[in-house]
Design an enzyme around this catalytic site. Sequence first.
Site, PDB file in Angstrom:
ATOM      1  N   LYS A  28       0.837  -1.214   0.000  1.00  0.00           N
ATOM      2  CA  LYS A  28       0.000   0.000   0.000  1.00  0.00           C
ATOM      3  C   LYS A  28       0.872   1.265   0.000  1.00  0.00           C
ATOM      4  O   LYS A  28       0.630   2.203  -0.755  1.00  0.00           O
ATOM      5  CB  LYS A  28      -0.927   0.035   1.240  1.00  0.00           C
ATOM      6  N   ARG A  50      -8.872   0.671   9.610  1.00  0.00           N
ATOM      7  CA  ARG A  50      -8.443  -0.700   9.876  1.00  0.00           C
ATOM      8  C   ARG A  50      -9.478  -1.461  10.705  1.00  0.00           C
ATOM      9  O   ARG A  50      -9.262  -2.633  11.011  1.00  0.00           O
ATOM     10  CB  ARG A  50      -7.121  -0.683  10.659  1.00  0.00           C
ATOM     11  N   ARG A  97      12.186  -6.131   4.688  1.00  0.00           N
ATOM     12  CA  ARG A  97      11.968  -4.683   4.550  1.00  0.00           C
ATOM     13  C   ARG A  97      12.988  -3.889   5.369  1.00  0.00           C
ATOM     14  O   ARG A  97      13.245  -4.179   6.524  1.00  0.00           O
ATOM     15  CB  ARG A  97      10.554  -4.316   5.000  1.00  0.00           C
ATOM     16  N   ARG A 110      12.048  -1.957  11.129  1.00  0.00           N
ATOM     17  CA  ARG A 110      10.970  -1.529  12.032  1.00  0.00           C
ATOM     18  C   ARG A 110      10.776  -2.558  13.144  1.00  0.00           C
ATOM     19  O   ARG A 110      10.837  -3.756  12.895  1.00  0.00           O
ATOM     20  CB  ARG A 110       9.659  -1.396  11.240  1.00  0.00           C
ATOM     21  N   ARG A 139       0.490  -9.135  13.718  1.00  0.00           N
ATOM     22  CA  ARG A 139      -0.144  -8.143  12.832  1.00  0.00           C
ATOM     23  C   ARG A 139      -1.041  -8.840  11.806  1.00  0.00           C
ATOM     24  O   ARG A 139      -2.114  -8.342  11.471  1.00  0.00           O
ATOM     25  CB  ARG A 139       0.926  -7.309  12.117  1.00  0.00           C
TER      26      ARG A 139
HETATM   27  P1  AMP Z   1       1.507   0.632   9.168  1.00  0.00           P
HETATM   28  O1  AMP Z   1       2.708   1.476   8.933  1.00  0.00           O
HETATM   29  O2  AMP Z   1       0.316   1.063   8.373  1.00  0.00           O
HETATM   30  O3  AMP Z   1       1.801  -0.855   8.996  1.00  0.00           O
HETATM   31  O4  AMP Z   1       1.093   0.832  10.694  1.00  0.00           O
HETATM   32  C1  AMP Z   1       1.968   0.487  11.743  1.00  0.00           C
HETATM   33  C2  AMP Z   1       1.185   0.279  13.018  1.00  0.00           C
HETATM   34  O5  AMP Z   1       0.545   1.511  13.414  1.00  0.00           O
HETATM   35  C3  AMP Z   1       0.057  -0.733  12.948  1.00  0.00           C
HETATM   36  O6  AMP Z   1       0.498  -2.082  13.082  1.00  0.00           O
HETATM   37  C4  AMP Z   1      -0.814  -0.290  14.118  1.00  0.00           C
HETATM   38  O7  AMP Z   1      -0.248  -0.679  15.354  1.00  0.00           O
HETATM   39  C5  AMP Z   1      -0.699   1.242  14.015  1.00  0.00           C
HETATM   40  N1  AMP Z   1      -1.765   1.770  13.147  1.00  0.00           N
HETATM   41  C6  AMP Z   1      -1.620   2.341  11.919  1.00  0.00           C
HETATM   42  N2  AMP Z   1      -2.807   2.679  11.402  1.00  0.00           N
HETATM   43  C7  AMP Z   1      -3.740   2.292  12.304  1.00  0.00           C
HETATM   44  C8  AMP Z   1      -5.162   2.332  12.329  1.00  0.00           C
HETATM   45  N3  AMP Z   1      -5.879   2.827  11.310  1.00  0.00           N
HETATM   46  N4  AMP Z   1      -5.791   1.839  13.442  1.00  0.00           N
HETATM   47  C9  AMP Z   1      -5.097   1.348  14.475  1.00  0.00           C
HETATM   48  N5  AMP Z   1      -3.762   1.262  14.505  1.00  0.00           N
HETATM   49  C10 AMP Z   1      -3.075   1.718  13.430  1.00  0.00           C
END
Ligand code: AMP
Length: 204
Positions: free
Chosen positions: A13, A88, A122, A151, A162
Amino acid sequence: MNLILLGAPGAGKGSQAVKLKEHYGIPHISTGDAFRSNISKGTEIGLYAKSFIDKGLLVPDDVVVGIVKARLEEADCANGFILDGFPRTVPQAEALDKITAVDCIIDFKVDRETVLKRLTGRRSCSCGGTFHVSKLKSEYCPVCGKKLYIRADDKPEVIEERLRVYKETTAPVAEYYREQGKLFEVDANLDIDKVYDIIVAKLG
Ligand code: AMP
């Protein structure tokens, strides 16, 4: 154009969002990036979010919705936006419907094997860039030169959590939008340029 990019962690994404942002001239809003920026600045929200993120759990809905609502009110979102990583949960999708109308939700369909390969390899940069270790010549960012890092939530045991959370809590969001007739599925196992071509052909 108001777009949402939906899909499992590692579906690509973020990589597509960077390209689509250039193409359509609309901002890329990543809730994950917003949290990481807050964490690196040591803000209260960052500290709070970190306790969930490092375990592979979702940050509570009210916090995420508050951040997105404030961001969507900024002037650069007037002609559209690309939401990456939000909503999400179904309650987040319902909250977004109250804030603004969405035109299209692109659902990145990806195999577990592809996700594991992408996430375990990654490497990330504080400039926002992400790269796969197999394509890197050094441990420094090819875009800005800073040292790349892994990360905390890209560690194998956190990746598993996740993916579990995605299946249980985020996959139903696709059904929510399917019922609205706004869901467009794309095979995200394909390479990045092919996925991009498919999306742009659909969106016009
Ligand atoms: P991402 O970079 O999109 O993979 O997000 C990293 C982490 O941030 C996720 O695994 C969640 O812990 C948190 N996070 C990001 N977006 C959301 C969301 N819309 N709702 C809840 N937690 C989020």
